[in-house]
Design an enzyme around this catalytic site. Structure first.
Site, PDB file in Angstrom:
ATOM      1  N   GLU A 152       2.735 -11.759   1.410  1.00  0.00           N
ATOM      2  CA  GLU A 152       4.070 -12.304   1.603  1.00  0.00           C
ATOM      3  C   GLU A 152       3.970 -13.803   1.895  1.00  0.00           C
ATOM      4  OE1 GLU A 152       7.010 -10.276   1.366  1.00  0.00           O
ATOM      5  OE2 GLU A 152       5.366  -9.188   0.453  1.00  0.00           O
ATOM      6  N   LYS A 169       8.597  -0.595   4.303  1.00  0.00           N
ATOM      7  CA  LYS A 169       8.474   0.292   3.141  1.00  0.00           C
ATOM      8  C   LYS A 169       8.562   1.769   3.547  1.00  0.00           C
ATOM      9  CE  LYS A 169       5.887  -3.072   0.403  1.00  0.00           C
ATOM     10  NZ  LYS A 169       4.549  -3.625   0.138  1.00  0.00           N
TER      11      LYS A 169
HETATM   12  N1  HSE Z   1       2.841  -8.390   0.295  1.00  0.00           N
HETATM   13  C1  HSE Z   1       3.126  -7.127  -0.295  1.00  0.00           C
HETATM   14  C2  HSE Z   1       1.857  -6.300  -0.337  1.00  0.00           C
HETATM   15  C3  HSE Z   1       3.666  -7.348  -1.670  1.00  0.00           C
HETATM   16  O1  HSE Z   1       0.781  -6.863  -0.132  1.00  0.00           O
HETATM   17  O2  HSE Z   1       1.921  -5.102  -0.543  1.00  0.00           O
HETATM   18  C4  HSE Z   1       4.218  -6.133  -2.333  1.00  0.00           C
HETATM   19  O3  HSE Z   1       5.325  -5.619  -1.636  1.00  0.00           O
END
Ligand code: HSE
Length: 308
Positions: free
Chosen positions: A177, A192
């Site tokens: 991110e 998530k």
């Molecule tokens: N930064 C997130 C990950 C990107 O590494 O999974 C995908 O959502």
């Protein structure tokens, strides 16, 4: 087949990949007509120079049918998405924080809002889970939902390296991110699993009730110790109907289905009352995989024969 005009909010790793995918594979059905970026002075592809506009203008523009939001974060993304939906536009977002924190409100808001790319990047887990949740009482979900931390843990073991240099590498690869503490400290996995839990249970999860541990303190020594006991360290996100959600690093035995999910791969195991076990696995981070899911939503939302 009518051409859908796409307004793209965000032109970082994911936004640029969405643009490239549309130009390469979907140009017969989609055209990017507007692009909004955080900092217009930053060097951008010459191709989008003429398309740049303000995000507030984009979500109201009569030259945009569908808005793709890949700027991330809670605000102003929420206001922009609501404005676009109110204006009758379809909206596709990869914004897990936004969906996790405003799941109930956004589902009640109405309109065509899709968010497949918010979980598992290229893995079509949202679509599959929504279908399963209509036919099954989902009992539990367990997954590796963050590509950055899975890449780091895998590479620490494979290369006998400490966390910091591998984190830098994962940022260069476009997995992390904008603020990588979201990945490392488990926030990204928490958003998530909260989304998956909300779909499974039918209501938003209280994020303050989710136990969250990241891998910020992970040392090579701990990775080595796990390996010596025939185990592999993974950042595992779980939800169950009885116990709710949690995100915790776990040393998994090698015969566990998630133990050999390495590198930037993500995997999700879903258990329902009629479907005992279903595991999905695929590329869980990166511009191209995320763009693949976003463009899947674009195609599915298109008012044409493309979606069939
Ligand atoms: N930064 C997130 C990950 C990107 O590494 O999974 C995908 O959502």
């Amino acid at each position: 087949m009518s051409l859908s005009r796409v307004g793209l909010i965000g032109f970082g790793t994911v936004g640029a990949a969405v643009y490239e995918l549309i130009e390469t594979n979907l140009w017969e059905a989609f055209e990017v007509t507007k692009v909004a970026v955080g900092n217009p002075n930053k060097a951008r592809s010459a191709a989008i120079g003429d398309l740049l506009c303000d995000a507030n203008e984009l979500v109201r523009s009569s030259e945009v049918d569908v808005v793709v939001e890949v700027m991330g974060g809670e605000s102003p993304a929420l206001e922009l998405i609501k404005t676009a939906l109110t204006a009758g536009k379809r909206v596709v977002t990869a914004n897990k924080e936004l969906i996790a924190k405003h799941y109930d409100a956004l589902m009640e808001f109405g309109g065509d809002l899709r968010y497949e790319a918010a979980v598992g990047a290229g893995i079509p887990v949202i679509q599959v889970l929504k279908t399963l949740a209509r036919t099954n009482r989902i009992q539990s979900i367990q997954g590796i939902l963050n590509g950055t931390t899975n890449y780091i843990l895998s590479e620490m073991e494979a290369r006998q390296a400490e966390l910091a240099p591998i984190l830098r590498e994962s940022q260069e690869l476009g997995y992390a991110e904008a603020d990588p503490t979201s990945d490392i400290e488990g926030f990204d996995s928490m958003y998530k699993i909260a989304i998956l839990g909300a779909i499974a249970s039918g209501e938003q999860l209280d994020l303050t009730q989710i136990h969250r541990e990241g891998i910020q303190e992970m040392s090579l020594q701990r990775v080595q110790e796990a390996a010596e006991h025939g185990k592999r360290l993974k950042l595992v996100a779980t939800w169950s109907r009885e116990s709710g959600a949690r995100v915790v690093p776990q040393a998994l035995p090698m015969d566990h289905p998630l133990a050999r999910v390495d590198g930037v791969l993500n995997a999700v195991k879903i258990e329902g009352d009629f479907m005992p076990s279903l595991t999905l696995m695929g590329t869980g981070a990166g511009g191209r995989a995320t763009a693949s899911a976003i463009c899947g939503d674009l195609v599915a939302s298109a008012p044409s024969t493309m979606s069939s």
